[in-house]
Design an enzyme around this catalytic site. Structure first.
Site, PDB file in Angstrom:
ATOM      1  N   GLY A 125     -13.444  11.351  -1.080  1.00  0.00           N
ATOM      2  CA  GLY A 125     -13.090   9.967  -1.404  1.00  0.00           C
ATOM      3  C   GLY A 125     -11.579   9.848  -1.634  1.00  0.00           C
ATOM      4  O   GLY A 125     -10.925   8.960  -1.071  1.00  0.00           O
ATOM      5  N   HIS A 126     -11.032  10.784  -2.436  1.00  0.00           N
ATOM      6  CA  HIS A 126      -9.576  10.774  -2.658  1.00  0.00           C
ATOM      7  C   HIS A 126      -8.843  10.964  -1.331  1.00  0.00           C
ATOM      8  O   HIS A 126      -7.855  10.292  -1.046  1.00  0.00           O
ATOM      9  CB  HIS A 126      -9.150  11.936  -3.567  1.00  0.00           C
ATOM     10  CG  HIS A 126      -9.637  11.837  -4.980  1.00  0.00           C
ATOM     11  ND1 HIS A 126     -10.533  12.722  -5.522  1.00  0.00           N
ATOM     12  CD2 HIS A 126      -9.327  10.956  -5.959  1.00  0.00           C
ATOM     13  CE1 HIS A 126     -10.753  12.399  -6.787  1.00  0.00           C
ATOM     14  NE2 HIS A 126     -10.042  11.333  -7.079  1.00  0.00           N
ATOM     15  N   ASP A 130     -14.657   2.404  -8.758  1.00  0.00           N
ATOM     16  CA  ASP A 130     -14.237   1.895 -10.065  1.00  0.00           C
ATOM     17  C   ASP A 130     -13.742   0.473  -9.849  1.00  0.00           C
ATOM     18  O   ASP A 130     -12.541   0.185  -9.999  1.00  0.00           O
ATOM     19  CB  ASP A 130     -13.135   2.783 -10.632  1.00  0.00           C
ATOM     20  CG  ASP A 130     -13.630   4.197 -10.860  1.00  0.00           C
ATOM     21  OD1 ASP A 130     -14.402   4.410 -11.798  1.00  0.00           O
ATOM     22  OD2 ASP A 130     -13.272   5.076 -10.059  1.00  0.00           O
ATOM     23  N   MET A 182      -6.900  11.934 -11.009  1.00  0.00           N
ATOM     24  CA  MET A 182      -7.027  12.872 -12.136  1.00  0.00           C
ATOM     25  C   MET A 182      -7.428  14.253 -11.590  1.00  0.00           C
ATOM     26  O   MET A 182      -8.011  15.070 -12.316  1.00  0.00           O
ATOM     27  CB  MET A 182      -8.039  12.343 -13.148  1.00  0.00           C
ATOM     28  CG  MET A 182      -7.592  11.010 -13.754  1.00  0.00           C
ATOM     29  SD  MET A 182      -8.239  10.705 -15.399  1.00  0.00           S
ATOM     30  CE  MET A 182      -9.975  10.584 -15.058  1.00  0.00           C
ATOM     31  N   GLY A 183      -7.145  14.492 -10.320  1.00  0.00           N
ATOM     32  CA  GLY A 183      -7.441  15.801  -9.729  1.00  0.00           C
ATOM     33  C   GLY A 183      -8.914  15.963  -9.405  1.00  0.00           C
ATOM     34  O   GLY A 183      -9.644  14.975  -9.294  1.00  0.00           O
ATOM     35  N   GLY A 196     -10.025   3.417  -5.290  1.00  0.00           N
ATOM     36  CA  GLY A 196     -11.378   3.323  -4.733  1.00  0.00           C
ATOM     37  C   GLY A 196     -12.165   2.195  -5.386  1.00  0.00           C
ATOM     38  O   GLY A 196     -12.000   1.920  -6.578  1.00  0.00           O
TER      39      GLY A 196
HETATM   40  O1  PAF Z   1      -9.474   6.468 -11.248  1.00  0.00           O
HETATM   41  C1  PAF Z   1      -8.861   7.413 -11.774  1.00  0.00           C
HETATM   42  O2  PAF Z   1      -8.951   8.585 -11.350  1.00  0.00           O
HETATM   43  C2  PAF Z   1      -7.995   7.162 -12.994  1.00  0.00           C
HETATM   44  O3  PAF Z   1      -8.545   6.174 -13.797  1.00  0.00           O
HETATM   45  C3  PAF Z   1      -6.531   6.848 -12.652  1.00  0.00           C
HETATM   46  C4  PAF Z   1      -6.411   5.549 -11.877  1.00  0.00           C
HETATM   47  C5  PAF Z   1      -5.927   7.981 -11.873  1.00  0.00           C
HETATM   48  C6  PAF Z   1      -5.715   6.676 -13.953  1.00  0.00           C
HETATM   49  O4  PAF Z   1      -5.734   7.837 -14.719  1.00  0.00           O
END
Ligand code: PAF
Length: 279
Positions: free
Chosen positions: A35-36, A150, A29-30, A147
């Protein structure tokens, strides 16, 4: 790095790839953080090309205010992605994804959706399932990376892939932490200075729970954690649970053959943070 906002354009590009090209996909989600980037780096290592989506999905927010305030840093995100040699970025609008009907599909995740986050965030996992399924259909990845912060989301996506027989390997990746232990999250940037200073208390308490899990039962640990948070008024505990990794159901007694995790959600002022630890 190619950036597409339209479904047709990204699909055309994906269709044009040489047969056998493996695609790793990281949906986001930007407001990208380290981490991303670690997910993307892993995807790069394990696939021929990497696709990242940036889409703040409206249907997974149960509070309008949270959606409006969700950090949006598209220019920085794109430069970061370029710097780590991401191949393709997908940045659709809500209209592109949902046309005129911004609504979730309804899912049955065999009860996983009713545990923990599901009790506090109405419709959240229907929203996540809807968007991830749609993105999988558009991007057609071989592997997709999520990750473990979540963890419930990760288990739900694995369940969805299994139930709908979607040909994607879902890969869970370790939680990436700041030096002081706070789990990286796009929401951390919204913490006030004083809340940011006390936030490492969350992971410190999880580590304490892990140690005590060796000798104590689950309800004693829950009580310990609740008492710890009473001493920390800047962090309001929403839930702390010890749950089975597979069913996500909270436990009272341990079974040596099962794997458990401790899960936590807190509010730091209005910012909601989650974390978990394997026990
Ligand atoms: O974890 C997230 O950032 C969001 O839940 C995802 C998996 C991109 C879905 O919108």
């Amino acid at each position: 790095m190619l950036v597409f906002a339209k479904i047709k354009s990204i699909q055309q590009k994906i269709k044009s790839l040489k047969k056998g090209t493996s695609i790793g996909f990281v949906p986001t989600m930007g407001a990208l953080h380290k981490g991303h980037l670690s997910l993307i780096k892993q995807a790069k290592k394990e696939n021929d090309i990497v696709v990242v989506s940036i889409f703040v999905n409206p249907t997974q927010f149960d509070k309008k205010e949270d959606l409006i305030n969700y950090p949006k840093t598209i220019d920085t995100d794109l430069s970061l992605l370029k710097s780590i040699y991401c191949d393709i970025v997908f940045t659709p609008t809500a209209e592109e994804i949902y046309s005129n009907n911004i609504q979730s599909q309804s899912f049955n995740f065999d009860g996983l959706e009713f545990q923990m986050e599901g009790k506090f965030r109405d419709g959240h996992f229907d929203g996540v399932g809807t968007i991830v399924k749609r993105l999988f259909e558009i991007v057609t990845p071989h592997k997709s990376y999520f990750g473990e912060k979540d963890f419930q989301q990760l288990q739900i996506i694995k369940k969805m892939v299994e139930k709908y027989q979607i040909p994607v390997k879902v890969i869970g990746c370790d939680i990436f932490r700041e030096k002081d232990g706070l789990a990286m999250s796009s929401r951390n940037s919204r913490l006030t200075k004083k809340h940011r200073e006390v936030a490492p208390f969350i992971y410190k308490t999880l580590k304490k729970a892990k140690i005590e899990f060796g000798t104590k039962n689950a309800s004693e640990i829950v009580e310990m954690v609740e008492n710890e948070f009473k001493k920390q008024p800047l962090l309001e505990l929403e839930y702390f649970e010890i749950a089975d990794e597979e069913t996500l159901q909270s436990i009272k007694n341990k079974d040596q053959k099962r794997k458990y995790r401790a899960f936590i959600a807190i509010f730091a002022n209005k910012i909601r943070l989650i974390d978990n630890i394997s026990l």
